[in-house]
Design an enzyme around this catalytic site. Structure first.
Site, PDB file in Angstrom:
ATOM      1  CG  HIS A   1      68.975 -24.548 -25.703  1.00 27.95           C
ATOM      2  ND1 HIS A   1      67.559 -24.262 -25.839  1.00 27.95           N
ATOM      3  CD2 HIS A   1      69.268 -24.601 -26.940  1.00 27.95           C
ATOM      4  CE1 HIS A   1      67.208 -24.413 -27.030  1.00 27.95           C
ATOM      5  NE2 HIS A   1      68.081 -24.412 -28.077  1.00 27.95           N
TER       6      HIS A   1
ATOM      7  CD  GLN B   1      74.298 -29.219 -29.002  1.00 30.64           C
ATOM      8  OE1 GLN B   1      75.112 -29.905 -29.748  1.00 30.64           O
ATOM      9  NE2 GLN B   1      73.577 -28.721 -29.572  1.00 30.64           N
TER      10      GLN B   1
END
Ligand code: PLP
Length: 418
Positions: free
Chosen positions: A135, A215
């Site tokens: 990310h 996540q």
């Protein structure tokens, strides 16, 4: 009648999904005259009543600033806030609650490590390794640090399925490697990375390891001591807690050796006009009045999923992932990007030449909330030669029926653009 592959994905869950859905008031919402089908859980999760009521009760009954009040409500607020440190420490099996630093999210936690540990330990010629699937929050802080220090950022390549190529990772490691910053589970591909191996290889060259668990925390049982990572970060809002909350876990001796991040109230030992000395962790990294109610909500969220059982959650979501994968693959125009063996319940896909924003908007008219765009992983999409995808991501309150609705809606999109 022929059995389609997706009919064979059996739901063996012990979770009572109907009762769980009642815990989430937003799931009862209608949008555009149809029920909301929320399939954007990798972006953020909905909030259970336990979290909503905990925050609301705190505002109504015990709201006060923490740490320095000698009166009852301030002491109650302090106790509730500090108790969350213990809840989080137990949840991720940290050695001590003082290893839990509250931040406003994963992004701030990574920036904190880059600005403090990074500033102290990264020097000219050093190397930092990240993966292709990071990310932006786990790319840009390291990129800027490398620019500032004349250090080098190296990238572990992935294969077409979206799995790290471990042989290539091995080639990047050397005595110059000072840090590996690696995502546990990819928000765009769903890939669960082989962290035990990645960390053991990093430790062989004496490198530090930061794990981006944004996540992972909501799907995978965690033991940071067994993993042997030096830092682990996550965001509250992706784990059913209020936004503006998050955690930096760090090994205590490393945290205590790091210079402060922000300065001001609460993080000091003694201030004189000539010199200031700093508190030990966790206070050292929590300058100013924190998001007290958010942290208390985070505690309630973690207790909620802990009570459901993180393994049970993972097993149910995995069933949804298999069901959705088999179902969506029946659409000839649909191409799933991210086919790793181990995945969290995230499916990114392209659909012929239809732009993901058009897909997202058409699904929205049918009450289906998905994400469309680059999901803050632009370099990853460059690897696959696309600029954007549509992403459906599932939580334990989602159902096969919602996936069926997604499937039907995608069929209509195909028909409309055919
Ligand atoms: N890392 C990963 C893998 C993410 O999915 C996200 C958010 O999508 C982040 C970091 C950043 O989280 P936040 O924006 O909550 O700080």
């Amino acid at each position: 009648m022929m059995t389609s592959p997706s009919d064979m994905v059996k739901d063996k869950t012990v979770l009572n999904i109907d009762s769980i859905r009642n815990d989430f008031p937003e799931l009862l919402r209608m949008v555009h005259g149809v029920p909301l089908r929320y399939l954007d859980n990798a972006a953020s999760t909905l909030k259970p009543k336990r979290v909503i009521n905990t925050v609301s009760d705190f505002y109504a009954q015990s709201y006060s600033n923490i740490h320095r009040g000698v009166y009852l409500t301030s002491q109650e607020a302090t106790q509730k806030y500090e108790n969350v440190r213990t809840i989080v420490a137990d949840f991720i099996s940290a050695a001590d609650p003082s290893e839990i630093i509250f931040t406003k999210g994963a992004t701030e936690a990574i920036n904190l490590v880059a600005a403090t540990w990074g500033d102290k330990h990264i020097n000219e010629g050093d190397e930092i390794i990240i993966t292709t699937m990071e990310h932006h929050a786990n790319i840009v802080p390291w990129q800027m640090l490398c620019e500032k220090k004349n250090a080098t950022l190296k990238i572990i390549p992935i294969d077409d399925n979206g799995e790290i190529i471990l042989e290539e990772y091995a080639k990047l490691l050397s005595e110059k490697t000072k840090l590996i910053a690696c995502v546990y589970a990819s928000n765009s591909l769903g890939t669960i990375n082989p962290l035990t191996t990645i960390i053991a290889m990093a430790k062989n060259v004496g490198a530090c390891v930061l794990v981006d668990g944004a996540q992972a925390i909501q799907h995978i049982p965690l033991n940071v001591q067994e993993l042997n990572c030096d830092f682990f970060v996550f965001s509250g809002h992706k784990v059913y807690a209020p936004s503006g909350t998050g955690v930096l876990y760090g090994k205590k001796e490393i945290l205590n050796s790091m210079p402060p991040y922000q300065t001001g109230g609460d993080m000091i030992r003694k201030v004189t006009f000539e010199k200031t000395t700093f508190a030990a962790v966790p206070a050292r990294f929590e300058a100013g009045t924190p998001n007290i109610e958010g942290a208390i909500g985070l505690g309630a969220a973690i207790e909620y999923i802990r009570d459901l059982g993180i393994e049970e959650i993972g097993a149910y979501e995995n069933m949804l992932l298999q069901y959705a994968t088999e179902k969506l693959q029946q659409i000839p125009e649909l191409n799933i990007i991210g086919k790793a063996h181990d995945k969290v319940a995230v499916i990114s896909f392209t659909l012929g030449s239809v732009h993901p924003h058009d897909i997202g908007s058409m699904l929205d008219r049918k009450g289906i909330a998905v994400r469309a765009g680059h999901h803050c992983t632009q370099p990853l999409w460059e690897r696959y030669g696309v600029t954007a995808t549509t992403r459906a991501s599932f939580a334990f309150y989602n159902t096969k029926e919602e996936i069926d609705a997604l499937f039907e809606a995608l069929h209509s999109v195909v028909k409309m653009f055919a």
